[in-house]
Design an enzyme around this catalytic site. Structure first.
Site, PDB file in Angstrom:
ATOM      1  N   HIS A 111     -15.832   9.603   2.876  1.00 40.77           N
ATOM      2  CA  HIS A 111     -16.833   8.750   2.216  1.00 40.77           C
ATOM      3  C   HIS A 111     -16.196   7.428   1.816  1.00 40.77           C
ATOM      4  O   HIS A 111     -14.989   7.250   1.937  1.00 40.77           O
ATOM      5  CB  HIS A 111     -17.496   9.455   1.031  1.00 40.77           C
TER       6      HIS A 111
ATOM      7  N   HIS B 203     -15.605   5.628  -0.919  1.00 39.19           N
ATOM      8  CA  HIS B 203     -14.892   5.252  -2.148  1.00 39.19           C
ATOM      9  C   HIS B 203     -13.454   4.798  -1.860  1.00 39.19           C
ATOM     10  O   HIS B 203     -12.767   5.349  -1.010  1.00 39.19           O
ATOM     11  CB  HIS B 203     -14.892   6.417  -3.146  1.00 39.19           C
TER      12      HIS B 203
ATOM     13  N   ASP C  62     -10.677   5.151  -3.289  1.00 41.09           N
ATOM     14  CA  ASP C  62      -9.557   6.100  -3.376  1.00 41.09           C
ATOM     15  C   ASP C  62      -9.520   7.060  -2.182  1.00 41.09           C
ATOM     16  O   ASP C  62      -8.696   7.984  -2.164  1.00 41.09           O
ATOM     17  CB  ASP C  62      -9.592   6.869  -4.708  1.00 41.09           C
ATOM     18  N   HIS C  63     -10.386   6.844  -1.190  1.00 41.25           N
ATOM     19  CA  HIS C  63     -10.347   7.657   0.036  1.00 41.25           C
ATOM     20  C   HIS C  63     -10.117   6.805   1.280  1.00 41.25           C
ATOM     21  O   HIS C  63      -9.816   7.342   2.340  1.00 41.25           O
ATOM     22  CB  HIS C  63     -11.633   8.485   0.177  1.00 41.25           C
TER      23      HIS C  63
ATOM     24  N   HIS D  18     -22.565  13.079  -3.968  1.00 41.72           N
ATOM     25  CA  HIS D  18     -21.562  12.199  -4.596  1.00 41.72           C
ATOM     26  C   HIS D  18     -21.773  10.770  -4.086  1.00 41.72           C
ATOM     27  O   HIS D  18     -21.892   9.823  -4.857  1.00 41.72           O
ATOM     28  CB  HIS D  18     -20.179  12.732  -4.249  1.00 41.72           C
TER      29      HIS D  18
ATOM     30  N   ASP E 131     -14.950  14.968  -2.084  1.00 45.01           N
ATOM     31  CA  ASP E 131     -15.603  14.951  -3.396  1.00 45.01           C
ATOM     32  C   ASP E 131     -16.993  15.595  -3.358  1.00 45.01           C
ATOM     33  O   ASP E 131     -17.862  15.274  -4.167  1.00 45.01           O
ATOM     34  CB  ASP E 131     -15.704  13.510  -3.926  1.00 45.01           C
TER      35      ASP E 131
ATOM     36  N   HIS F  66      -9.328  16.070  -4.824  1.00 44.55           N
ATOM     37  CA  HIS F  66      -8.649  15.715  -6.084  1.00 44.55           C
ATOM     38  C   HIS F  66      -8.066  16.944  -6.764  1.00 44.55           C
ATOM     39  O   HIS F  66      -8.594  18.055  -6.624  1.00 44.55           O
ATOM     40  CB  HIS F  66      -9.635  15.070  -7.072  1.00 44.55           C
TER      41      HIS F  66
HETATM   42 FE    FE Z   1     -12.523  10.545  -4.928  1.00 46.06          FE
HETATM   43 ZN    ZN Z   2     -15.357   9.716  -4.317  1.00 48.47          ZN
END
Ligand code: FE
Ligand code: ZN
Length: 255
Positions: free
Chosen positions: A56, A58, A60-61, A114, A133, A171
């Site tokens: 996805h 985001h 942090d990915h 999410h 996530d 995570h």
């Molecule tokens: Fe994340």
């Molecule tokens: Zn995420």
């Protein structure tokens, strides 16, 4: 062991995963939270990255996608529905699309909630699903873009995979998730036993976000809205599963 899966801790609490078929040179990466630790894990094994699978949009990915592509000239695959929100994809995928060869064969499951375009990668031969996530160890991602109903449907889809499938999530939130789970499912002995193992693993610095689906089905409250004990505890005996799920998710948001 025909398929080797390496858990790579990144940033504060993210995980990236390297997947290698010992019989071939192909190396896949699920999500790219941070270049440094991923490059280190690859070079330590003298592996060359072939493909990045993105779950996805985001940051942090996807943050390290371009750095890794510059280094390895690898293919980058991600959700069509979020292609405009992330680094350039060489292939856009949606529900039912597949790729990889031999033991590294994968198919795409759309698991929105999410984010609206969130996907998971299921490796039926390797017995693994990479959920980032969506479904997480003892938890699930916060419902940012979708609806509670959508997330409940996504988790139900993942819950229907073979029970021996190992779930690799995005995570290390398991300890906090366990503390919350105890508040909605306080009398579940399987949850209590798992919580003790999680505490021990975290004290030793071991990751806990890689777990057989069977164990999630027995302990993750977000997969158990039909459970009579949880329903009794919440006073929601007559509600739908989606309503119970939504109540659990709302309580977690406020926990
Ligand atoms: Fe994340
Ligand atoms: Zn995420």
């Amino acid at each position: 062991m025909p398929v080797e899966i390496v858990t790579v801790p990144c940033r504060t609490d993210n995980y990236a995963y390297l997947i290698k078929d010992s019989a071939a040179d192909e190396v896949l990466l699920v999500d790219a939270p941070e270049a440094g630790p991923i490059l280190e894990a690859l070079t330590a094994r003298r592996w060359t990255l072939s493909t990045i699978l993105v779950t996805h949009h985001h940051g942090d990915h996807v943050e390290a996608v371009d750095a890794l592509r510059d280094r390895y000239d690898c293919e980058v695959i991600g959700p069509r529905a979020e292609a405009s929100k992330m680094p350039a994809l060489s292939r856009e995928v949606a529900e039912g699309d597949s790729g990889g060869s031999g033991d590294l064969a994968w198919t795409v499951l759309e698991v929105p909630g999410h984010t609206l375009g969130h996907i998971a990668y299921h490796f039926p031969k390797a017995g693994a699903v990479f959920t980032a996530d969506s479904l997480m160890a003892l938890g699930c991602g916060r419902v940012f873009e979708g609806t509670m109903e959508m997330m409940h449907d996504s988790l139900s889809k993942l819950a229907a995979l073979p029970a021996d499938t190992v779930v690799y999530s995005g995570h290390e939130y398991t300890r906090a998730n366990a503390r919350f789970a105890a508040t909605v499912d306080p009398d579940n002995p399987a949850l209590q036993a798992r919580t003790a193992r999680i505490e021990e693993a975290r004290e030793a610095g071991r990751p806990t976000a890689q777990v057989p689906l069977k164990e999630e089905l027995e302990t993750n409250p977000f997969l158990r809205p039909a459970d009579p004990a949880i329903r009794n505890h919440l006073g929601m005996q007559d509600a739908t599963d989606a309503e119970v799920f939504a109540e659990i998710r709302r309580r977690k948001d406020a926990f």
